[in-house]
Design a protein around this motif. Structure first.
Motif, PDB file in Angstrom:
ATOM      1  N   ASN A   1       4.340  21.086  -1.039  1.00 17.89           N
ATOM      2  CA  ASN A   1       3.512  19.921  -0.779  1.00 17.89           C
ATOM      3  C   ASN A   1       2.362  19.906  -1.767  1.00 17.89           C
ATOM      4  OD1 ASN A   1       2.227  17.801   0.429  1.00 17.89           O
ATOM      5  ND2 ASN A   1       1.278  19.067   2.014  1.00 17.89           N
ATOM      6  N   PRO A   2       2.706  19.629  -3.029  1.00 18.89           N
ATOM      7  CA  PRO A   2       1.703  19.814  -4.073  1.00 18.89           C
ATOM      8  C   PRO A   2       0.474  18.925  -3.901  1.00 18.89           C
ATOM      9  CG  PRO A   2       3.751  18.875  -4.945  1.00 18.89           C
ATOM     10  CD  PRO A   2       3.953  19.085  -3.482  1.00 18.89           C
ATOM     11  N   GLU A   3       0.638  17.782  -3.272  1.00 15.71           N
ATOM     12  CA  GLU A   3      -0.528  16.916  -3.166  1.00 15.71           C
ATOM     13  C   GLU A   3      -1.387  17.307  -1.972  1.00 15.71           C
ATOM     14  OE1 GLU A   3       2.543  16.075  -2.886  1.00 15.71           O
ATOM     15  OE2 GLU A   3       2.949  14.538  -1.406  1.00 15.71           O
TER      16      GLU A   3
ATOM     17  N   GLN B   1      -0.693  -5.242  -6.420  1.00 14.60           N
ATOM     18  CA  GLN B   1      -1.871  -4.852  -5.660  1.00 14.60           C
ATOM     19  C   GLN B   1      -1.647  -3.564  -4.880  1.00 14.60           C
ATOM     20  OE1 GLN B   1      -2.654  -8.491  -3.547  1.00 14.60           O
ATOM     21  NE2 GLN B   1      -4.016  -9.192  -5.183  1.00 14.60           N
ATOM     22  N   VAL B   2      -1.120  -2.581  -5.579  1.00 16.14           N
ATOM     23  CA  VAL B   2      -0.948  -1.261  -4.974  1.00 16.14           C
ATOM     24  C   VAL B   2      -2.339  -0.642  -4.828  1.00 16.14           C
ATOM     25  CG1 VAL B   2       0.072   1.030  -5.271  1.00 16.14           C
ATOM     26  CG2 VAL B   2       1.283  -0.989  -6.100  1.00 16.14           C
ATOM     27  N   PRO B   3      -2.634  -0.088  -3.650  1.00 17.57           N
ATOM     28  CA  PRO B   3      -3.973   0.499  -3.477  1.00 17.57           C
ATOM     29  C   PRO B   3      -4.192   1.678  -4.429  1.00 17.57           C
ATOM     30  CG  PRO B   3      -2.668   0.637  -1.439  1.00 17.57           C
ATOM     31  CD  PRO B   3      -1.815  -0.032  -2.453  1.00 17.57           C
ATOM     32  N   ALA B   4      -5.401   1.787  -4.930  1.00 13.04           N
ATOM     33  CA  ALA B   4      -5.726   2.861  -5.866  1.00 13.04           C
ATOM     34  C   ALA B   4      -5.465   4.230  -5.252  1.00 13.04           C
ATOM     35  CB  ALA B   4      -7.180   2.743  -6.298  1.00 13.04           C
ATOM     36  N   GLU B   5      -5.626   4.326  -3.929  1.00 18.55           N
ATOM     37  CA  GLU B   5      -5.375   5.604  -3.249  1.00 18.55           C
ATOM     38  C   GLU B   5      -3.948   6.079  -3.512  1.00 18.55           C
ATOM     39  OE1 GLU B   5      -6.717   2.998  -1.828  1.00 18.55           O
ATOM     40  OE2 GLU B   5      -8.549   3.576  -0.773  1.00 18.55           O
ATOM     41  N   ASP B   6      -2.990   5.145  -3.384  1.00 19.64           N
ATOM     42  CA  ASP B   6      -1.591   5.500  -3.595  1.00 19.64           C
ATOM     43  C   ASP B   6      -1.372   5.965  -5.024  1.00 19.64           C
ATOM     44  OD1 ASP B   6      -1.508   4.498  -1.114  1.00 19.64           O
ATOM     45  OD2 ASP B   6       0.065   2.993  -1.469  1.00 19.64           O
TER      46      ASP B   6
ATOM     47  N   PHE C   1      -0.009   9.452  -6.597  1.00 25.12           N
ATOM     48  CA  PHE C   1       1.081   9.494  -7.573  1.00 25.12           C
ATOM     49  C   PHE C   1       0.682  10.322  -8.797  1.00 25.12           C
ATOM     50  CE2 PHE C   1       3.286   7.714 -11.265  1.00 25.12           C
ATOM     51  CZ  PHE C   1       4.599   7.883 -10.855  1.00 25.12           C
ATOM     52  N   SER C   2      -0.505  10.073  -9.282  1.00 30.22           N
ATOM     53  CA  SER C   2      -0.978  10.816 -10.456  1.00 30.22           C
ATOM     54  C   SER C   2      -1.023  12.314 -10.161  1.00 30.22           C
ATOM     55  CB  SER C   2      -2.355  10.288 -10.863  1.00 30.22           C
ATOM     56  OG  SER C   2      -3.162  11.313 -11.359  1.00 30.22           O
TER      57      SER C   2
ATOM     58  N   SER D   1      -1.240  10.877 -20.017  1.00 34.41           N
ATOM     59  CA  SER D   1      -1.274   9.598 -19.312  1.00 34.41           C
ATOM     60  C   SER D   1      -1.767   9.761 -17.886  1.00 34.41           C
ATOM     61  CB  SER D   1       0.116   8.977 -19.294  1.00 34.41           C
ATOM     62  OG  SER D   1       0.610   8.842 -20.587  1.00 34.41           O
ATOM     63  N   SER D   2      -1.260  10.780 -17.230  1.00 34.24           N
ATOM     64  CA  SER D   2      -1.608  10.934 -15.826  1.00 34.24           C
ATOM     65  C   SER D   2      -3.066  11.367 -15.667  1.00 34.24           C
ATOM     66  CB  SER D   2      -0.672  11.948 -15.170  1.00 34.24           C
ATOM     67  OG  SER D   2      -0.807  11.882 -13.791  1.00 34.24           O
TER      68      SER D   2
END
Lengths: 635, 568
Positions: free
Chosen positions: A517-519, B157-162, B166-167, B179-180
């Motif tokens: 669960n890396p995040e 309009q994907v929330p910045a939290e998501d 992801f990053s 990039s990430s």
């Protein structure tokens, strides 16, 4: 009753084990006339993988006393020939122990259970009831009543709501019965000799260079675990793992990476290992001032060594691990889809494509030797007198006279079907765990856990393989590790097991769920300690380990014996042995040159035209996707 | 030949391939020709789409073909029903996918895809997002995909939290991902702004990110992507634009800013007031760039010396008509000149909290340096941290570490030399007496013997009349920096590495220029002296060009005010 086979060959191969199959493919590939026999009705001998039903049949055969020796009809021998009866001394499986831990049939009501007669356990003590379990070892899980007691005695906290929720989910697990499991028999692929492939090991390279890879499919092992401080922990082995893990401190990360890269460097180029030539790997690691958990990771999980391993040996083992990293997945290992038994069959397939002749359920009853006893002329198979220039045979079929030095050791094997992973994670994992030698005296145990995505078992179940060097019986040798990892008590499926594992707080570092669960960097680090997997079915057996035997001393010069499964993780030994045998037979020829792809093969009437080749392109791509793929393209 | 499968020989295979290629080229050329014919005839039909699709599959990087395709699609927009038009555009998506499979970095294909989605009546953003994720699994470092993903994320309009999650995921699979990391630096300030405006992001998140970077740098100190991100995290707080110096005389009026800016493009303006009266005129950048530290005032009517005697003088700086800074000038004497100046500020202005974070970081990286004494990124980071924490305390340490960097990373020794030069100049300027630089005194500013390889902050010397830059390592590339020396009358550049005066800015006050012991070899290399028309003496001894018999004549031709006895 038997098909008549052609009577003259360049090579007759008896037995379809790993080495035999590679030799057969290599000989056929260079145009030799090959006959490949196996007395079994399946491929692979002790290297085979079976579905559940097949395994039952195999066990039945193993349990039967050796067939009374048929007398060899000496009259079949021609003048100046001697017949030596084929043997079976080194294919004997012993200490076979099969056990069920679930009901034969799921009862409608909680009553009317315990009807099964094979479920009697031997009254093994459950670890939870032992006072000896230290607080840090907290690996105990037990039935409801006991656990309550334990919770009060131990200083563990009440399960929080998350845990309670987790338990309720666990309770909804599918209820397996013996009959239900047997009904799904086709979905199993259980290996007698489970093997992983190092991503840059000799077998992977051979599969690619010979183009046999297109007959096989693989999955990469997703994680390497170790047993440390009384619990399972993912071993940070790749760069990404080291970065993500929260089990080691930041300076430790550098130490670990540094040690690993110094092991990878060319030995001649650095003086890194000077003075350690006669010392152990542990001594070298100590000189690097590694912390104790780093030392554990490197010694047991990465080098897969023991405290007695010599320094350079340990370095070589570490190199072997590291060199294979980064090719296909996050770990250095590949697992063959449908089981290890697929691999010898891939070589058989190539042998057949190049004209090799196959006959299963056909034995070599006797070996024909010339009058001086120096050369093998052929074999007697059934009523047929088959001549050959070379005879390659699995050691299991070798006449006792051929192998005078009995194999010194054996393998202890355990196979377990369980209801969950030894360390559950979000996605199904394919796990390698090198269980360190417990209390110093025992042998390390190789544990491989595979799930349904490898087609080892139906969805929702796991298969755990354990292998170690035989000391007493398989059951005894593996007992301690089994108890640490698995719940081996009968379960009728009606009582929900409640988790009593006490999370170890001994380690200074925050316990991490990082690898899975890396995040989860912001998670509190508290993972509900996992419930040990319930074993539904288990099998123990011992088989001989013949890789150390000297096969050259007592055989005619054109007879070559092949070992059975060895202790090593990979098939390297077989590849090496096969290559040696091939080189002895055909010193001038290339060993398994690249086999052509379908579109390179010129069919009748399409000479010189490009059209045919174009049409086959799709087919080729389909094939190519099955083989190991090169790692992701870099930027 | 038992059991041998007949295979095609390589020569045979090559021949077959060659023929196939020939055939393809022929088809391709014919396709292009046909397509152009149809476009010239304004013939927008399905055939154009078919032909262009085939061409693009073979080569996705022909802008013209994509453009023709878009022309056709827009033509159909008026012809077709909305449903049919949607269908038409949906068929564009597999085409771009096919092109991207051939070349995942095809600018045209990526662009076309975003155009299609923006043109489409009902775009499916979710599907696009999933596609991006799949692409990034195959190649997590393809910046085209990241770019396209940001576009999708904005539209969907994907929330910045998501996106932040992801990053993080991408970094944990492979942290060597510019990039990430970069994406985080864009997301974090909007997700977790610092309420105190002292850090780039909120304190707790800032610490988390620093620790994440530390995990990466300790795992692999040679991976520069993480170090780059760390520099963003440690970047000094935003420094506001200030008016630091100004000078007014009959001949010359200029203002100096602490940053090099372009006034017109950033809605900035300067205004000179004499006795509270705004003076009309325009401000021109000094030097040859459009932006500058030094801005010269060209008044509509010449400033009369009489106006310098009475009342107050003031320069103000405005942003969007709002005054953001001002500088009051002192009048030297009636009818001569006036000037004003503020002390230069090189210390990073961090809050106490952030400074303690930096100190912790410094400790950690000293620890890493113990393990990796030759890690250049670690050394450089230590230098930057020391400079950010306490420039004066760490002066010797800074210089010693830069020396070490030059040795272990000799390929970039020039970069480290320049960095050292900058620090040397900053320390020098700090050490000048409180008002040492604030009035055009006749005292010489002696930036001599520091082995400077480059010049920085010279705009703080704009009021100085005598500047000595001798005994350094200056080369021609530093000459444009001299533009800030607007008041300089005597400039000494002896004992440097100058090969020519190419790049010499126009210095109207300059009377004497000394270039002794440089490497100027030919007269032609002196032609830029023409930029300084008021020169009356030039010293060139110790250069090969000094031996040239025609030198004097040549220089006199360039500089009318040159005195004969002053050419040496």
């Amino acid at each position: 009753m038997e098909d008549d086979l052609p009577t003259e060959y360049d090579v007759i191969v008896v037995g379809t084990g790993m080495t035999e199959s590679i030799v057969a493919a290599a000989a056929s590939r260079i145009g030799k006339k090959v006959l490949h026999l196996d007395s079994n009705e399946y491929y692979g001998g002790l290297w085979a993988s079976f579905n559940f039903d097949g395994l039952q049949k195999w066990m039945e055969e193993c349990r039967q006393p050796n067939k009374p020796s048929e007398t060899v009809d000496a009259s079949k021998a021609k003048e100046g020939e001697k017949l030596v009866k084929a043997g079976n001394q080194f294919s004997t499986v012993s200490n076979l122990e099969e056990k069920w831990y679930i009901l034969e049939e799921v009862a409608d009501s909680p009553e009317g259970q315990l009807s099964s007669k094979i479920t009697q356990t031997e009254g093994e003590e459950h670890p939870a009831s032992k006072a000896a379990v230290g607080p840090g070892e907290g690996a105990a899980s037990s039935l409801g009543g006991e656990s309550e007691k334990l919770e009060k005695e131990g200083n563990c906290e009440k399960p929080d709501s998350d845990e309670a929720k987790d338990n309720s989910v666990l309770n909804q697990r599918e209820n397996w019965s013996q009959n239900k499991l047997k009904k799904e028999y086709r979905k199993f692929n259980l290996d007698l000799a489970p093997k992983l492939l190092f991503a840059r090991g000799s077998l992977v390279e051979l599969l690619i260079s010979s183009n046999i890879a297109r007959y096989a499919e693989f999955r990469s092992v997703t994680r390497v675990l170790t047993w440390i401080n009384g619990r399972l922990e993912p071993v940070p082995c790749s760069r990404a793992d080291v970065f993500s893990t929260q089990n080691v401190s930041v300076p430790e990360k550098r130490m670990l990476m540094k040690l690993l890269s110094s092991c990878l460097e060319n030995e001649d180029a650095n003086k890194e290992f000077e003075g350690f030539e006669d010392k152990t790997f542990v001594e070298y690691l100590k000189s690097k001032k590694l912390t104790s958990n780093l030392m554990h990771y490197v010694l047991y999980a990465i080098a897969m060594a023991t405290e007695n391993t010599l320094c350079m040996d340990g370095v070589n083992r570490t190199q072997r691990f590291l060199n294979s990293l980064g090719r296909y997945g996050n770990t250095p290992f590949l697992w063959p889809m449908y089981g290890s038994g697929e691999i010898p069959q891939c070589f058989c397939r190539l042998c057949a494509v190049f004209g090799g002749l196959y006959h299963l359920k056909r034995a070599a009853d006797a070996i024909i030797i010339d009058a001086n006893g120096e050369k093998c002329i052929g074999i007697m198979s059934g009523q047929q007198h088959l001549e050959t220039a070379n005879l390659v045979m699995g050691v299991g079929y070798a006449p006792p006279d051929f192998v005078k030095t009995a194999p010194s050791g054996g393998l202890s094997r355990g196979i377990f079907v369980t209801d969950r992973s030894i360390l559950p994670s979000d996605k199904e994992s394919l796990t390698l765990l090198q269980f360190p030698p417990l209390d110093g005296a025992r042998e390390p145990v190789t544990v491989i856990e595979v799930g349904h995505t490898t087609n080892a078992c139906p969805k929702g179940l796991y298969v755990v393989h354990m292998t170690c060097k035989q000391q007493t019986t398989a059951h005894e040798d593996l007992k301690a590790v089994v108890e640490h990892l698995l719940h081996v008590e009968f379960s009728d499926g009606t009582v929900a097991r409640i988790d009593t594992d006490i999370k170890s707080t001994q380690t200074a570092h925050q316990e991490g769920s990082s690898a899975e669960n890396p995040e989860g960097a912001d998670a509190s680090g508290e993972r509900p300690a996992a419930l040990k997997p319930q074993v539904l079915w288990s099998l123990f057996f011992n088989c001989p380990e013949t890789s150390q035997c000297d096969f050259s001393a007592d055989v005619p010069s054109n007879v070559f014996l092949c070992s059975g499964p060895d202790l090593d993780l990979d098939f390297e030994f077989s590849v090496k042995q096969a290559k040696e045998i091939f080189t002895k037979m055909y010193p001038e020829s290339e060993f398994l040159p690249r086999a052509p792809d379908p579109e390179e093969i010129v069919l009748e009437g399409e000479e010189g035209s490009g059209e045919g080749a174009e049409q086959k392109e799709g087919e080729e791509q389909g094939d190519a996707q099955e083989g190991p793929k090169e790692a992701q393209s870099e930027e | 030949m038992h059991g041998r499968v007949k295979t095609r020989s390589t020569a045979e295979q090559q021949e077959v391939k060659r023929k196939e290629r020939e055939k393809k080229v022929k088809l391709y050329k014919a396709g292009v020709e046909k397509l152009f014919q149809k476009r010239d005839g304004n013939c927008f039909d399905n055939e154009v789409l078919e032909i262009s699709a085939q061409l693009l599959c073979a080569n996705p990087d022909i802008y013209t073909v994509w453009n023709i395709r878009r022309q056709v699609i827009l033509y159909f927009k008026t012809e077709k029903s909305s449903e049919d038009f949607q269908l038409l555009l949906e068929n564009e998506l597999p085409l771009t996918e096919q092109c991207l499979r051939a070349n995942p970095k095809s600018y045209c294909a990526w662009h076309h895809r975003s155009w299609v989605l923006d043109t489409m009546p009902v775009p499916n953003w979710k599907r696009e997002l999933a596609l991006c994720n799949k692409y990034l699994e195959l190649d997590e470092r393809n910046f085209h995909t990241w770019d396209y993903r940001r576009y999708i994320v904005t539209r969907a309009q994907v929330p910045a939290e998501d996106e932040f999650i992801f990053s993080t995921q991408k970094i944990s699979t492979n942290f060597s991902n510019y990039s990430s990391w970069h994406y985080r630096s864009r997301l974090l300030p909007s997700l977790f702004p610092d309420p105190l405006n002292k850090r780039p992001i909120r304190e707790d998140k800032h610490k988390e990110e620093l620790s994440l970077v530390q995990n990466a740098t300790f795992t692999d100190p040679n991976d520069q992507s993480a170090w780059f991100y760390q520099r963003w995290l440690l970047g000094r707080a935003h420094q506001s634009l200030l008016l630091v110096q100004a000078f007014v005389s009959e001949q010359l009026t200029f203002a100096v800013l602490n940053k090099s800016v372009r006034l017109d493009k950033s809605n900035l303006s300067l205004q000179l007031f004499i006795s509270n009266n705004p003076i009309k005129g325009s401000w021109k950048p000094c030097g040859c760039n459009v932006d500058s530290h030094v801005w010269i005032f060209v008044p509509e009517n010449q400033i009369s010396s009489g106006s310098l005697t009475s009342g107050s003088l003031e320069v103000t700086l405005h942003h969007q008509n709002k005054q953001i800074d001002q500088l009051n000038l002192h009048i030297k004497g009636p009818g001569v000149e006036a000037w004003g100046s503020k002390k230069p500020q090189f210390d990073a202005q961090f809050s106490q909290g952030l400074t303690s974070v930096l100190e912790t970081e410094l400790d950690s990286y000293h620890q890493l340096l113990d393990l990796e004494p030759d890690s250049k990124w670690t050394l450089l980071t230590i230098v930057l941290l020391m400079q950010a924490i306490d420039r004066h305390l760490y002066k010797d340490d800074t210089m010693q570490k830069i020396g070490q960097l030059k040795k272990i990373d000799s390929l970039r020794s020039g970069y480290y030399e320049d960095l050292r030069s900058r620090y040397e100049i900053e320390y020098f300027l700090d050490n000048q007496e409180k008002d040492g630089l604030s009035h055009p005194a006749c005292v010489e500013v002696k930036l001599s013997g520091y082995n400077l390889s480059a010049l920085y902050h010279l705009h703080y010397l704009s009021l100085m009349q005598q500047v000595n830059l001798s005994c350094n390592q200056l080369t021609d590339r530093s000459l444009p920096q001299l533009h800030a020396l607007q008041c300089c009358q005597v400039l000494i550049l002896d004992e440097n590495l100058l090969e020519s005066l190419n790049g010499m800015p126009s210095l109207t006050s300059l009377l004497s220029l000394s270039l002794k012991n440089n490497r100027i070899s030919t007269k032609d290399n002196l032609k830029h002296l023409v930029m300084c028309q008021n020169l009356n003496s030039v010293h060139l001894s110790g250069n090969t060009v000094a031996n040239d018999a025609d030198l004097e004549v040549y220089l006199k031709g360039l500089l009318p005010k040159l005195k004969t006895e002053e050419v040496i």
